[in-house]
Design a protein around this motif. Structure first.
Motif, mmCIF file in Angstrom:
data_model
loop_
_atom_site.group_PDB
_atom_site.id
_atom_site.type_symbol
_atom_site.label_atom_id
_atom_site.label_comp_id
_atom_site.label_asym_id
_atom_site.label_seq_id
_atom_site.Cartn_x
_atom_site.Cartn_y
_atom_site.Cartn_z
ATOM 1 N N PRO A 287 36.583 35.511 40.147
ATOM 2 C CA PRO A 287 37.863 35.798 40.822
ATOM 3 C C PRO A 287 38.796 34.584 40.858
ATOM 4 O O PRO A 287 40.017 34.735 40.777
ATOM 5 C CB PRO A 287 37.439 36.200 42.240
ATOM 6 C CG PRO A 287 36.009 36.598 42.116
ATOM 7 C CD PRO A 287 35.435 35.743 41.030
ATOM 8 N N ILE A 288 38.218 33.382 40.967
ATOM 9 C CA ILE A 288 39.027 32.166 40.979
ATOM 10 C C ILE A 288 39.713 31.980 39.633
ATOM 11 O O ILE A 288 40.920 31.738 39.550
ATOM 12 C CB ILE A 288 38.150 30.940 41.315
ATOM 13 C CG1 ILE A 288 37.612 31.038 42.742
ATOM 14 C CG2 ILE A 288 38.943 29.640 41.127
ATOM 15 C CD1 ILE A 288 36.574 29.983 43.082
ATOM 16 N N ASP A 289 38.934 32.100 38.555
ATOM 17 C CA ASP A 289 39.488 31.903 37.214
ATOM 18 C C ASP A 289 40.516 32.961 36.863
ATOM 19 O O ASP A 289 41.512 32.676 36.183
ATOM 20 C CB ASP A 289 38.358 31.909 36.176
ATOM 21 C CG ASP A 289 37.475 30.672 36.274
ATOM 22 O OD1 ASP A 289 37.834 29.744 37.013
ATOM 23 O OD2 ASP A 289 36.414 30.649 35.623
ATOM 24 N N LYS A 290 40.292 34.180 37.303
ATOM 25 C CA LYS A 290 41.235 35.255 36.989
ATOM 26 C C LYS A 290 42.568 35.048 37.689
ATOM 27 O O LYS A 290 43.627 35.412 37.167
ATOM 28 C CB LYS A 290 40.639 36.611 37.398
ATOM 29 C CG LYS A 290 41.421 37.809 36.862
ATOM 30 C CD LYS A 290 40.684 39.104 37.091
ATOM 31 C CE LYS A 290 41.423 40.287 36.476
ATOM 32 N NZ LYS A 290 41.563 40.180 35.015
ATOM 33 N N ALA A 291 42.520 34.422 38.859
ATOM 34 C CA ALA A 291 43.752 34.201 39.633
ATOM 35 C C ALA A 291 44.525 32.968 39.178
ATOM 36 O O ALA A 291 45.696 32.809 39.539
ATOM 37 C CB ALA A 291 43.410 34.074 41.116
#
Length: 340
Positions: A287-291
């Protein structure tokens, strides 16, 4: 800067200078390649490790292909880590490119302006912040009063802590800052020698996944202006602007692809061993990388945020006076280079 734990600070400085000296001794061929007219330019970049756009670009050859168009090739040097030692390597002509945070870049530029910034990525609102143990009983920033918080001097972690304290109207001297190198903090935090740890995703992800940690507050919650930035050595930027543009274009395009499919950028080299992202870490990191955003030119919007950080650091006495970042920014013309 306020000087706390001088022995640790001196140890960190000696280690950084030793790293720069070692890199300098091994980089003579890189500088020679970049010298003659028509010669292939060797680009020294820290190894991206097992995850991220550099890691995948190294494995699938896409980075080499992008740089070959401008007659350049990569020499991987050391490993990516805290920006402070990388900034010293840039200044010592032992490295050509490095990624860091605008907070670390301002602190480094204020001392030795040996590099310029050519690209920025929006602040990480999910992966940066202040960690505490789940059972610590620390449930608000005000609970940090009288506690010990591990930070890295003059960069992301100290910035996030000071922002959180300011936001909650808590004087900075009410919290004890314990200055440690980032890779030293894990055991200290896990053993309870510090009560909290202000850090970024490289260290927060494994702590959240494996160490019973939780975020007390995140970069997004404190209104962080801590952009990620890409830096290039001054001499290299002057001699090889076409290579800077080509690397920028690669980073921009690869970052967009990572947003769309972040899982493809994890465990690029191996899915086992100490470098591997575990299933628990993967669940935290995706989720961090996608954001995350992608590399962008540094324009008026970014410069305004950089100025806000510089003013904050001056007010907090991290730097002596407000440092003007603008003269150390390159205006990238993305139309003349492409990573496609």
């Amino acid at each position: 800067m306020n000087v706390r734990q001088p022995a640790l600070a001196l140890t960190a400085l000696i280690a950084a200078l030793s790293l720069a000296a070692c890199s300098s001794s091994s980089s003579g061929s890189a500088r020679a390649d970049a010298g003659g007219s028509g010669a292939t330019v060797t680009v020294r970049i820290p190894d991206g490790g097992n995850s991220g756009v550099l890691a995948l670009g190294r494995k699938d050859g896409s980075l080499a292909k992008a740089l070959a168009k401008v007659h350049a090739k990569v020499a991987w040097t050391g490993t990516a880590g805290a920006f402070a030692p990388a900034a010293q390597e840039l200044d010592a002509n032992a490295l050509d490119f490095a990624e860091g945070s605008i907070t670390s870049a301002i602190a480094a530029l204020a001392q030795t302006p040996g590099f310029k910034l050519f690209s920025a990525v929006d602040p990480d609102e999910l992966g940066e912040g202040i960690l505490v143990k789940k059972d610590s009983g620390i449930n608000s920033v005000s609970d940090l009063v009288g506690k010990k918080v591990a930070v890295w001097h003059g960069g992301t972690s100290e910035y996030l802590l000071l922002k959180a304290l300011q936001q909650n109207h808590i004087p900075a001297d009410k919290v004890k800052r314990v200055y440690l190198q980032p890779n030293q903090v894990g055991p200290v935090f896990n053993s309870g020698q510090v009560d909290a740890w202000s850090t970024w995703a490289t260290y927060s992800v494994p702590a959240l996944a494996n160490s019973g940690a939780r975020f007390l507050t995140t970069g997004g919650q404190v209104g962080s202006d801590n952009y990620a930035v890409w830096a290039v050595r001054n001499g290299f930027a002057t001699q090889h602007p076409e290579v800077v543009k080509a690397l920028y274009a690669y980073l921009h395009d690869a970052g967009l692809k990572q947003q769309q499919n972040p899982a493809a950028y994890l465990n690029v080299k191996t899915s086992s061993g100490p470098e591997a992202v575990s299933p628990a870490q993967r669940a935290v990191e995706l989720p961090i990388d996608k954001a995350l955003g992608t590399a962008q030119p540094i324009g008026a919007t970014q410069l305004a945020h950089f100025a806000t950080v510089a003013q904050f650091f001056a007010a907090q006495k991290i730097t002596k006076g407000v440092f003007d970042v603008k003269p150390y920014v390159i205006d990238i013309d993305t139309t003349t280079a492409s990573a496609k």
